[in-house]
Design a protein around this motif. Structure first.
Motif, mmCIF file in Angstrom:
data_model
loop_
_atom_site.group_PDB
_atom_site.id
_atom_site.type_symbol
_atom_site.label_atom_id
_atom_site.label_comp_id
_atom_site.label_asym_id
_atom_site.label_seq_id
_atom_site.Cartn_x
_atom_site.Cartn_y
_atom_site.Cartn_z
ATOM 1 N N LYS A 136 37.736 43.858 37.303
ATOM 2 C CA LYS A 136 39.029 43.560 36.688
ATOM 3 C C LYS A 136 39.505 42.133 36.956
ATOM 4 O O LYS A 136 39.899 41.414 36.032
ATOM 5 C CB LYS A 136 40.083 44.551 37.167
ATOM 6 C CG LYS A 136 41.493 44.212 36.700
ATOM 7 C CD LYS A 136 42.522 45.107 37.350
ATOM 8 C CE LYS A 136 43.926 44.579 37.120
ATOM 9 N NZ LYS A 136 44.155 43.270 37.771
ATOM 10 N N ASP A 137 39.508 41.700 38.210
ATOM 11 C CA ASP A 137 40.086 40.397 38.543
ATOM 12 C C ASP A 137 39.337 39.256 37.863
ATOM 13 O O ASP A 137 39.955 38.349 37.292
ATOM 14 C CB ASP A 137 40.097 40.191 40.061
ATOM 15 C CG ASP A 137 41.122 41.074 40.762
ATOM 16 O OD1 ASP A 137 41.987 41.653 40.067
ATOM 17 O OD2 ASP A 137 41.045 41.201 41.999
ATOM 18 N N LEU A 138 38.021 39.297 37.917
ATOM 19 C CA LEU A 138 37.232 38.246 37.275
ATOM 20 C C LEU A 138 37.400 38.304 35.764
ATOM 21 O O LEU A 138 37.590 37.270 35.108
ATOM 22 C CB LEU A 138 35.753 38.386 37.645
ATOM 23 C CG LEU A 138 34.793 37.385 36.983
ATOM 24 C CD1 LEU A 138 35.188 35.947 37.316
ATOM 25 C CD2 LEU A 138 33.348 37.663 37.417
ATOM 26 N N GLY A 139 37.342 39.505 35.202
ATOM 27 C CA GLY A 139 37.487 39.647 33.755
ATOM 28 C C GLY A 139 38.833 39.162 33.256
ATOM 29 O O GLY A 139 38.922 38.455 32.242
ATOM 30 N N GLU A 140 39.889 39.516 33.970
ATOM 31 C CA GLU A 140 41.231 39.084 33.573
ATOM 32 C C GLU A 140 41.374 37.566 33.675
ATOM 33 O O GLU A 140 41.973 36.924 32.806
ATOM 34 C CB GLU A 140 42.277 39.765 34.450
ATOM 35 C CG GLU A 140 43.709 39.422 34.069
ATOM 36 C CD GLU A 140 44.733 40.239 34.827
ATOM 37 O OE1 GLU A 140 45.874 40.341 34.348
ATOM 38 O OE2 GLU A 140 44.392 40.785 35.902
ATOM 39 N N VAL B 185 34.286 40.168 31.702
ATOM 40 C CA VAL B 185 35.261 39.997 30.627
ATOM 41 C C VAL B 185 35.116 41.101 29.581
ATOM 42 O O VAL B 185 36.111 41.547 28.991
ATOM 43 C CB VAL B 185 35.152 38.592 29.990
ATOM 44 C CG1 VAL B 185 33.969 38.484 29.037
ATOM 45 C CG2 VAL B 185 36.450 38.228 29.275
ATOM 46 N N SER B 186 33.907 41.601 29.377
ATOM 47 C CA SER B 186 33.698 42.706 28.438
ATOM 48 C C SER B 186 34.384 43.967 28.934
ATOM 49 O O SER B 186 34.985 44.714 28.155
ATOM 50 C CB SER B 186 32.202 42.957 28.241
ATOM 51 O OG SER B 186 31.560 41.825 27.697
ATOM 52 N N SER C 175 27.835 33.217 32.888
ATOM 53 C CA SER C 175 26.792 33.951 33.601
ATOM 54 C C SER C 175 26.803 35.404 33.140
ATOM 55 O O SER C 175 27.763 35.873 32.505
ATOM 56 C CB SER C 175 27.041 33.891 35.107
ATOM 57 O OG SER C 175 28.205 34.635 35.449
ATOM 58 N N ASP C 176 25.749 36.134 33.479
ATOM 59 C CA ASP C 176 25.695 37.553 33.134
ATOM 60 C C ASP C 176 26.854 38.314 33.776
ATOM 61 O O ASP C 176 27.447 39.209 33.158
ATOM 62 C CB ASP C 176 24.363 38.157 33.578
ATOM 63 C CG ASP C 176 23.191 37.663 32.746
ATOM 64 O OD1 ASP C 176 23.425 37.143 31.633
ATOM 65 O OD2 ASP C 176 22.042 37.791 33.206
ATOM 66 N N GLU C 177 27.184 37.961 35.011
ATOM 67 C CA GLU C 177 28.292 38.627 35.704
ATOM 68 C C GLU C 177 29.612 38.374 34.984
ATOM 69 O O GLU C 177 30.437 39.288 34.826
ATOM 70 C CB GLU C 177 28.392 38.127 37.144
ATOM 71 C CG GLU C 177 29.539 38.774 37.926
ATOM 72 C CD GLU C 177 29.726 38.170 39.310
ATOM 73 O OE1 GLU C 177 30.494 38.760 40.098
ATOM 74 O OE2 GLU C 177 29.119 37.118 39.595
ATOM 75 N N GLU C 178 29.825 37.162 34.525
ATOM 76 C CA GLU C 178 31.063 36.826 33.825
ATOM 77 C C GLU C 178 31.147 37.543 32.483
ATOM 78 O O GLU C 178 32.227 38.007 32.081
ATOM 79 C CB GLU C 178 31.150 35.308 33.646
ATOM 80 C CG GLU C 178 31.404 34.580 34.959
ATOM 81 C CD GLU C 178 31.056 33.105 34.922
ATOM 82 O OE1 GLU C 178 31.435 32.392 35.880
ATOM 83 O OE2 GLU C 178 30.389 32.647 33.957
#
Length: 207
Positions: free
Chosen positions: A113-117, A194-195, A187-190
């Motif tokens: 959540k935190d990275l995606g937001e 976000v997805s 990156s794949d993680e990002e």
């Protein structure tokens, strides 16, 4: 305001032209029967191989159907579905699915959540990636007139798959390479984060 975002907003104003030739919602509903096998009733699928198109923007839907028909966007199933359709058929289908109310399935992974937001609302400044909400809106509602798609509630697996296709150059239906330039810097993680955030966005905005 970030200069990249200013360019996006200015460009959106220029291309947000009226959808001149209207689609017939009733006729689109009649044509939609063949869509249900993959997209489910009213376009509200839970199969991540296919997008939720329930409540998607009319212009975006029409342009993607056009791209499948012309071969600019490749998918054997979709290309076979639209092969015998004329331009009015595509407009009618787009009008029908756009007429369905949006706000659908999905939820955010709390670990992402935190990275995606952060990416959705603030972008990745060090990588030159603008905030997703600059084009897709703070609630993921998109910009229907400009043809920027609604993302709110979209299945996370599908969104991540499309971002990877942009990143790899497999999908090229973005204007001025906008999505390819963004995805190539992620990156794949990002992409996963976000997805996931997008999938649960409608729930957060309605709370």
């Amino acid at each position: 305001m970030n200069n990249w975002i200013k360019v996006v907003i200015a460009g959106s104003a220029l291309i947000a032209t009226p959808f001149l030739q209207a689609g017939d919602v009733s006729r689109g509903e009649d044509l939609s029967g063949q869509c249900m096998a993959c997209h489910a009733a009213e376009g509200n699928t839970d199969n991540p191989e296919w997008p939720i198109i329930h409540g998607q923007g009319k212009r975006y839907l029409y342009e993607q159907l056009q791209a499948y028909k012309s071969g600019d966007r490749e998918n054997a199933v979709m290309q076979s579905q639209v092969a015998d359709m004329d331009d009015q058929d595509l407009r009618d289908l787009a009008a029908y699915f756009a007429s369905q109310e949006g706000g659908i399935s999905g939820g955010v992974d709390p670990d992402l959540k935190d990275l995606g937001e952060s990416i959705y609302r603030g972008g990745l400044p060090d990588e030159g990636v603008a905030a997703c909400m600059a084009c897709h809106g703070p609630a993921g509602e998109g910009m229907a007139g400009a043809g920027y798609p609604r993302l709110s509630g979209q299945l996370a697996e599908y969104t991540a798959d499309q971002l990877r296709k942009y990143k790899d150059g497999e999908r090229t239906t973005d204007r001025n390479r906008m999505m390819r330039d963004i995805a190539e810097r992620m990156s794949d993680e990002e992409i996963e984060a976000v997805s996931s955030y997008i999938s649960g966005l409608h729930k957060r905005e309605s709370e």
